[in-house]
Scaffold this motif. Structure first.
Motif, PDB file in Angstrom:
ATOM      1  N   GLY A  15       0.839  -1.159  -0.051  1.00 59.35           N
ATOM      2  CA  GLY A  15      -0.085   0.042  -0.059  1.00 59.35           C
ATOM      3  C   GLY A  15       0.963   1.229   0.119  1.00 59.35           C
ATOM      4  O   GLY A  15       0.605   2.332  -0.975  1.00 59.35           O
ATOM      5  N   LEU A  16       2.037   1.127   0.864  1.00 59.99           N
ATOM      6  CA  LEU A  16       2.650   2.460   0.756  1.00 59.99           C
ATOM      7  C   LEU A  16       3.535   2.498  -0.448  1.00 59.99           C
ATOM      8  O   LEU A  16       3.789   3.692  -1.046  1.00 59.99           O
ATOM      9  N   TRP A  17       3.871   1.578  -1.161  1.00 57.32           N
ATOM     10  CA  TRP A  17       4.643   1.413  -2.375  1.00 57.32           C
ATOM     11  C   TRP A  17       3.727   2.230  -3.675  1.00 57.32           C
ATOM     12  O   TRP A  17       3.998   2.882  -4.286  1.00 57.32           O
ATOM     13  N   ARG A  18       2.526   1.769  -3.389  1.00 59.42           N
ATOM     14  CA  ARG A  18       1.612   2.311  -4.441  1.00 59.42           C
ATOM     15  C   ARG A  18       1.486   3.763  -4.017  1.00 59.42           C
ATOM     16  O   ARG A  18       1.246   4.653  -4.940  1.00 59.42           O
ATOM     17  N   ARG A  19       1.398   4.484  -2.788  1.00 58.21           N
ATOM     18  CA  ARG A  19       1.449   5.581  -2.330  1.00 58.21           C
ATOM     19  C   ARG A  19       2.827   6.666  -2.715  1.00 58.21           C
ATOM     20  O   ARG A  19       2.736   7.621  -3.188  1.00 58.21           O
ATOM     21  N   GLU A  20       3.653   5.859  -2.198  1.00 59.78           N
ATOM     22  CA  GLU A  20       4.940   6.679  -1.980  1.00 59.78           C
ATOM     23  C   GLU A  20       5.951   6.058  -3.199  1.00 59.78           C
ATOM     24  O   GLU A  20       6.941   6.893  -3.289  1.00 59.78           O
ATOM     25  N   GLY A  21       5.898   5.124  -4.039  1.00 58.15           N
ATOM     26  CA  GLY A  21       6.538   4.872  -4.914  1.00 58.15           C
ATOM     27  C   GLY A  21       7.953   4.328  -4.146  1.00 58.15           C
ATOM     28  O   GLY A  21       7.852   3.589  -3.210  1.00 58.15           O
ATOM     29  N   LYS A  22       8.942   4.495  -4.935  1.00 54.22           N
ATOM     30  CA  LYS A  22      10.231   3.898  -4.519  1.00 54.22           C
ATOM     31  C   LYS A  22      10.729   4.377  -2.977  1.00 54.22           C
ATOM     32  O   LYS A  22      11.649   3.390  -2.681  1.00 54.22           O
ATOM     33  N   ALA A  68       8.987   3.984  -0.389  1.00 46.99           N
ATOM     34  CA  ALA A  68       8.695   2.812   0.542  1.00 46.99           C
ATOM     35  C   ALA A  68       9.569   1.736   0.353  1.00 46.99           C
ATOM     36  O   ALA A  68       9.712   1.083   1.399  1.00 46.99           O
ATOM     37  N   LEU A  69      10.142   1.335  -1.001  1.00 45.88           N
ATOM     38  CA  LEU A  69      11.058   0.180  -0.999  1.00 45.88           C
ATOM     39  C   LEU A  69      12.433   0.705  -0.548  1.00 45.88           C
ATOM     40  O   LEU A  69      13.056  -0.072   0.184  1.00 45.88           O
ATOM     41  N   ARG A  70      12.713   1.772  -0.463  1.00 49.31           N
ATOM     42  CA  ARG A  70      13.951   2.402   0.106  1.00 49.31           C
ATOM     43  C   ARG A  70      14.111   2.088   1.759  1.00 49.31           C
ATOM     44  O   ARG A  70      14.882   2.193   2.366  1.00 49.31           O
ATOM     45  N   PHE A  71      12.940   2.570   2.196  1.00 49.49           N
ATOM     46  CA  PHE A  71      12.805   2.557   3.611  1.00 49.49           C
ATOM     47  C   PHE A  71      11.653   1.448   4.267  1.00 49.49           C
ATOM     48  O   PHE A  71      10.977   1.623   5.105  1.00 49.49           O
ATOM     49  N   PHE A  72      11.914   0.276   3.495  1.00 48.40           N
ATOM     50  CA  PHE A  72      11.108  -0.831   3.734  1.00 48.40           C
ATOM     51  C   PHE A  72      11.638  -1.306   5.323  1.00 48.40           C
ATOM     52  O   PHE A  72      10.724  -1.778   5.949  1.00 48.40           O
ATOM     53  N   ASP A  73      12.700  -0.902   5.750  1.00 52.26           N
ATOM     54  CA  ASP A  73      13.258  -1.293   6.993  1.00 52.26           C
ATOM     55  C   ASP A  73      12.470  -0.565   8.188  1.00 52.26           C
ATOM     56  O   ASP A  73      12.050  -1.125   9.146  1.00 52.26           O
TER      57      ASP A  73
END
Length: 433
Positions: free
Chosen positions: A136-143, A145-150
């Motif tokens: 859900g955060l990837w859809r909203r914030e894009g990359k 969310a992946l950069r700060f998945f931790d």
């Protein structure tokens, strides 16, 4: 917040909790500054997540909690650092119904053993939410969310376990000294969902990047803070300007030296180590008549020992054991980039100079230079010229510049911010709790 936290989706709730992590300011931080928060390499982030799972999440299960104080029905003073503790200590000393509280394994520096703990044992039970929240955060914030998945991983479950704790202990109110840390925001949302009154005591200067002010009562230091929060979004609840409670005991001990002989240099993780070293290597030989003391932020764990060996005349202040005002009492001038220590210095009549060690945060992040609180030295020659001038003559009324930041300065309440804050808090508690 206009929407009740319980009505938000999990993704929206995590987005609120992680608000600061998705700002341009945070994403634009240097990798050196981010290294201790979220490393650049995916592999290192995965290792940190694994370590967090084993040492923190599973460690919480086996770690016993034996709180020395009763948490049921008390006024909680929620802290996430030693600075928070120092900012709220006056409430604990004045109110017998108040207790310090922190997360189960939160590091509170020199006060580690003096804080009651909230169990996080059940946090592990909520990690089934992580894949859906990350998506859900990837859809909203894009990359981002992946950069700060931790960081998203660490934040999962705080809201739920804190709601359970609030239902179990039913505190009379929760007092915060931080409004943007992940666990702090999770507890704030939990309080809103459970109907527990909340108070915020400002503990340091704020910026327009902070979350909107969302507490039932906010005790701010001065007009600067209120103006900044209005830039962050709608201001909720009651707001009172009370000055700086943590400075009360020091305002009558202002620096009266007519010239600068002792110079403090304050730094934090945003300041490149090589730039700090280069500055000190230039200043100490140029000013043998001055004493220089380096003070790193308590969260800055970089190794400064080599610098000490290279410059044996350089003194050090350990922020984990020496409070900021005690440090400033030993200085006639301060050199620093973006830190609220500038304001604390001026309040004690210490001449404060804004000098950027590197391009990390936005220029004049707190607006101290633009508001005329402190002087700027844009280059090393400018800094050396300013130090020579201050060595000859330093003004003894510098503290008057801080009135925009400290509402009680120059009033009958100057030096009595704690009393003012306690009166307002007591009256508010009588009405809401």
């Amino acid at each position: 917040m206009s929407v009740k936290p319980a009505a938000l989706s999990r993704t929206e709730r995590l987005r609120d909790i992680l608000q600061l992590r998705f700002t341009p300011l945070f994403a634009g931080m240097s990798e050196a500054a981010l290294a201790g928060i979220s490393p650049a390499g995916v592999g290192r982030r995965l290792l940190r997540v694994a370590g967090y799972t084993v040492l923190r999440l599973m460690g919480n299960i086996v770690q016993p909690i034996r709180n020395p104080e009763k948490l049921h029905g008390a006024v909680w003073l929620y802290v996430v650092s030693a600075n928070n503790y120092d900012s709220l200590r006056f409430i604990r000393e004045a109110r017998q119904d108040s207790v310090f509280v922190a997360g189960q394994q939160k590091q509170i520096g020199r006060y580690q053993q003096q804080v009651n703990r909230l169990s996080l044992r059940r946090k592990l039970l909520y990690y089934w939410q992580f894949p859906g929240v990350l998506l859900g955060l990837w859809r909203r914030e894009g990359k981002l969310a992946l950069r700060f998945f931790d960081l998203i991983f660490y934040a999962v479950g705080y809201y739920e376990v804190y709601r359970r704790a609030l239902r179990h202990y039913r505190p009379r109110a929760v007092v915060f000294a931080n409004d943007h840390n992940d666990d702090t925001r999770a507890l704030l949302l939990a309080c809103q969902a459970e109907g527990v009154p909340t108070t915020y005591v400002q503990h340091a200067s704020v910026s327009p990047y902070f979350p909107p002010l969302g507490f039932d009562l906010s005790l701010l230091e001065g007009q600067d803070a209120l103006d900044k929060y209005r830039q962050c979004g709608p201001v909720a609840g009651q707001v009172e300007l009370v000055g700086m409670p943590k400075a009360d005991g020091f305002l009558h001990q202002r620096n009266t030296s007519p010239r600068v002989l002792r110079v403090g240099v304050a730094c934090n993780i945003h300041d490149p180590l090589d730039a700090i070293a280069g500055l000190l290597q230039a200043l100490l030989p140029a000013f043998p008549e001055l004493t220089f003391t380096l003070r790193a932020h308590p969260s800055d764990t970089r190794n400064f020992q080599d610098l000490g060996r290279q410059l044996p005349a350089l003194q050090f202040s350990d922020a984990r054991t020496e409070g900021v005002f005690a440090f400033l009492q030993r200085q006639d001038a301060l050199i620093a980039a973006d830190t609220s220590t500038h304001l604390e210095a001026v309040l004690l009549n210490v001449a404060s100079i804004y000098y950027r060690f590197g391009q990390q945060l936005p220029d004049d992040y707190y607006g101290y230079v633009s508001r005329g609180l402190i002087e700027r030295a844009a280059t090393l020659p400018e800094l050396e010229k300013l130090l020579r001038q201050l060595h000859q003559h330093k003004h003894t009324d510098l503290y008057l510049r801080a009135a925009y930041y400290n509402a009680t300065l120059g009033t009958s309440d100057e030096g009595h911010s704690q009393e003012r804050a306690l009166r307002i808090l007591a009256g508010w508690l009588e009405n809401v709790a």
